[in-house]
Motif scaffolding. Structure first.
Motif, PDB file in Angstrom:
ATOM      1  N   HIS A 203      34.743  36.564  48.796  1.00 36.30           N
ATOM      2  CA  HIS A 203      33.899  36.116  47.688  1.00 36.30           C
ATOM      3  C   HIS A 203      34.592  36.258  46.334  1.00 36.30           C
ATOM      4  O   HIS A 203      34.246  35.566  45.393  1.00 36.30           O
ATOM      5  CB  HIS A 203      32.594  36.903  47.680  1.00 36.30           C
ATOM      6  N   SER A 204      35.526  37.140  46.242  1.00 36.32           N
ATOM      7  CA  SER A 204      36.245  37.400  44.995  1.00 36.32           C
ATOM      8  C   SER A 204      37.689  36.947  45.122  1.00 36.32           C
ATOM      9  O   SER A 204      38.380  37.310  46.075  1.00 36.32           O
ATOM     10  CB  SER A 204      36.198  38.905  44.690  1.00 36.32           C
ATOM     11  N   ARG A 205      38.138  36.183  44.139  1.00 39.07           N
ATOM     12  CA  ARG A 205      39.536  35.764  44.124  1.00 39.07           C
ATOM     13  C   ARG A 205      40.451  36.984  44.065  1.00 39.07           C
ATOM     14  O   ARG A 205      41.463  37.058  44.766  1.00 39.07           O
ATOM     15  CB  ARG A 205      39.803  34.845  42.934  1.00 39.07           C
ATOM     16  N   THR A 206      40.068  37.959  43.262  1.00 40.22           N
ATOM     17  CA  THR A 206      40.871  39.175  43.119  1.00 40.22           C
ATOM     18  C   THR A 206      40.962  39.935  44.434  1.00 40.22           C
ATOM     19  O   THR A 206      42.037  40.428  44.801  1.00 40.22           O
ATOM     20  CB  THR A 206      40.281  40.069  42.015  1.00 40.22           C
ATOM     21  N   LEU A 207      39.846  40.030  45.148  1.00 41.69           N
ATOM     22  CA  LEU A 207      39.842  40.715  46.437  1.00 41.69           C
ATOM     23  C   LEU A 207      40.754  40.001  47.429  1.00 41.69           C
ATOM     24  O   LEU A 207      41.590  40.622  48.088  1.00 41.69           O
ATOM     25  CB  LEU A 207      38.426  40.810  46.995  1.00 41.69           C
ATOM     26  N   ALA A 208      40.610  38.693  47.542  1.00 44.52           N
ATOM     27  CA  ALA A 208      41.426  37.926  48.483  1.00 44.52           C
ATOM     28  C   ALA A 208      42.912  38.060  48.151  1.00 44.52           C
ATOM     29  O   ALA A 208      43.747  38.240  49.041  1.00 44.52           O
ATOM     30  CB  ALA A 208      41.006  36.461  48.487  1.00 44.52           C
ATOM     31  N   GLU A 209      43.251  37.973  46.874  1.00 43.46           N
ATOM     32  CA  GLU A 209      44.652  38.090  46.468  1.00 43.46           C
ATOM     33  C   GLU A 209      45.191  39.487  46.736  1.00 43.46           C
ATOM     34  O   GLU A 209      46.341  39.649  47.160  1.00 43.46           O
ATOM     35  CB  GLU A 209      44.806  37.718  44.998  1.00 43.46           C
ATOM     36  N   GLY A 210      44.370  40.519  46.503  1.00 41.85           N
ATOM     37  CA  GLY A 210      44.809  41.890  46.748  1.00 41.85           C
ATOM     38  C   GLY A 210      45.045  42.170  48.218  1.00 41.85           C
ATOM     39  O   GLY A 210      46.055  42.783  48.595  1.00 41.85           O
ATOM     40  N   VAL A 211      44.122  41.717  49.060  1.00 40.55           N
ATOM     41  CA  VAL A 211      44.288  41.914  50.504  1.00 40.55           C
ATOM     42  C   VAL A 211      45.514  41.146  50.984  1.00 40.55           C
ATOM     43  O   VAL A 211      46.314  41.665  51.774  1.00 40.55           O
ATOM     44  CB  VAL A 211      43.022  41.491  51.277  1.00 40.55           C
ATOM     45  N   ALA A 212      45.697  39.930  50.495  1.00 36.15           N
ATOM     46  CA  ALA A 212      46.868  39.137  50.881  1.00 36.15           C
ATOM     47  C   ALA A 212      48.158  39.828  50.443  1.00 36.15           C
ATOM     48  O   ALA A 212      49.144  39.855  51.193  1.00 36.15           O
ATOM     49  CB  ALA A 212      46.780  37.733  50.282  1.00 36.15           C
ATOM     50  N   GLU A 213      48.154  40.423  49.268  1.00 37.54           N
ATOM     51  CA  GLU A 213      49.334  41.125  48.767  1.00 37.54           C
ATOM     52  C   GLU A 213      49.707  42.301  49.673  1.00 37.54           C
ATOM     53  O   GLU A 213      50.874  42.477  50.040  1.00 37.54           O
ATOM     54  CB  GLU A 213      49.075  41.629  47.350  1.00 37.54           C
ATOM     55  N   VAL A 214      48.707  43.110  50.044  1.00 38.29           N
ATOM     56  CA  VAL A 214      48.959  44.259  50.922  1.00 38.29           C
ATOM     57  C   VAL A 214      49.431  43.782  52.293  1.00 38.29           C
ATOM     58  O   VAL A 214      50.388  44.317  52.855  1.00 38.29           O
ATOM     59  CB  VAL A 214      47.694  45.139  51.043  1.00 38.29           C
ATOM     60  N   ALA A 215      48.778  42.765  52.833  1.00 42.70           N
ATOM     61  CA  ALA A 215      49.151  42.255  54.154  1.00 42.70           C
ATOM     62  C   ALA A 215      50.577  41.699  54.145  1.00 42.70           C
ATOM     63  O   ALA A 215      51.341  41.930  55.084  1.00 42.70           O
ATOM     64  CB  ALA A 215      48.160  41.195  54.615  1.00 42.70           C
ATOM     65  N   ARG A 216      50.939  40.975  53.085  1.00 40.86           N
ATOM     66  CA  ARG A 216      52.313  40.458  52.986  1.00 40.86           C
ATOM     67  C   ARG A 216      53.321  41.600  52.999  1.00 40.86           C
ATOM     68  O   ARG A 216      54.363  41.518  53.655  1.00 40.86           O
ATOM     69  CB  ARG A 216      52.497  39.650  51.700  1.00 40.86           C
ATOM     70  N   ALA A 217      53.019  42.658  52.267  1.00 47.42           N
ATOM     71  CA  ALA A 217      53.930  43.807  52.220  1.00 47.42           C
ATOM     72  C   ALA A 217      54.082  44.434  53.605  1.00 47.42           C
ATOM     73  O   ALA A 217      55.185  44.799  54.007  1.00 47.42           O
ATOM     74  CB  ALA A 217      53.428  44.843  51.221  1.00 47.42           C
ATOM     75  N   MET A 218      52.986  44.536  54.341  1.00 50.34           N
ATOM     76  CA  MET A 218      53.043  45.120  55.674  1.00 50.34           C
ATOM     77  C   MET A 218      53.667  44.155  56.679  1.00 50.34           C
ATOM     78  O   MET A 218      54.104  44.574  57.744  1.00 50.34           O
ATOM     79  CB  MET A 218      51.650  45.543  56.139  1.00 50.34           C
ATOM     80  N   GLY A 219      53.699  42.892  56.332  1.00 49.81           N
ATOM     81  CA  GLY A 219      54.372  41.884  57.160  1.00 49.81           C
ATOM     82  C   GLY A 219      55.834  41.755  56.775  1.00 49.81           C
ATOM     83  O   GLY A 219      56.462  40.737  57.060  1.00 49.81           O
TER      84      GLY A 219
END
Length: 126
Positions: free
Chosen positions: A9-25
């Motif tokens: 629902h939040s652009r900031t939330l989606a971007e933050g989760v994507a950022e963490v996931a990219r780092a772990m990937g």
């Protein structure tokens, strides 16, 4: 490689989760955010989801992770229309995205990446 999309629902939330996931990937996994409504406010957007799926799709499929409510409904509608190759994982948003990105980075197939995301539901924090 299997791509991953985070719809929230939040652009900031989606971007933050994507950022963490990219780092772990380890920089290999393609993780795209699809957050907020078309006007930049809170909500969900089929248009944003479509763009994110196109950006994440490298030909091996896309796993979608959603936060709640209308994000889930939007993702379900998209997946129903998309046919094969796009799967909505029944997984916790952050833990599922991290697990999916970690698995995708190994070159795993779509089914295995979805299973990794969904298995994250059982990971305890304490």
């Amino acid at each position: 490689m299997v791509g991953i999309v985070v719809i929230a629902h939040s652009r900031t939330l989606a971007e933050g989760v994507a950022e963490v996931a990219r780092a772990m990937g380890v920089g290999k996994a393609v993780v795209e955010p699809a957050g907020g409504d078309v006007h930049g406010g809170l909500g969900t957007s089929m248009e944003r989801l479509e763009r994110a799926v196109r950006a994440a799709d490298g030909g091996d499929g896309v796993v979608v992770l959603a936060d709640l409510g209308s994000s889930v409904l939007t993702a379900k509608a998209f997946v129903a229309d998309a046919g094969t190759g796009v799967v909505l994982a029944d997984a916790p948003l952050v833990e599922g995205a991290v697990a999916a990105a970690s698995m995708a980075a190994t070159g795993a197939d779509l089914r295995t990446v979805v299973q990794a995301a969904e298995a994250a539901r059982g990971h305890r924090k304490t």
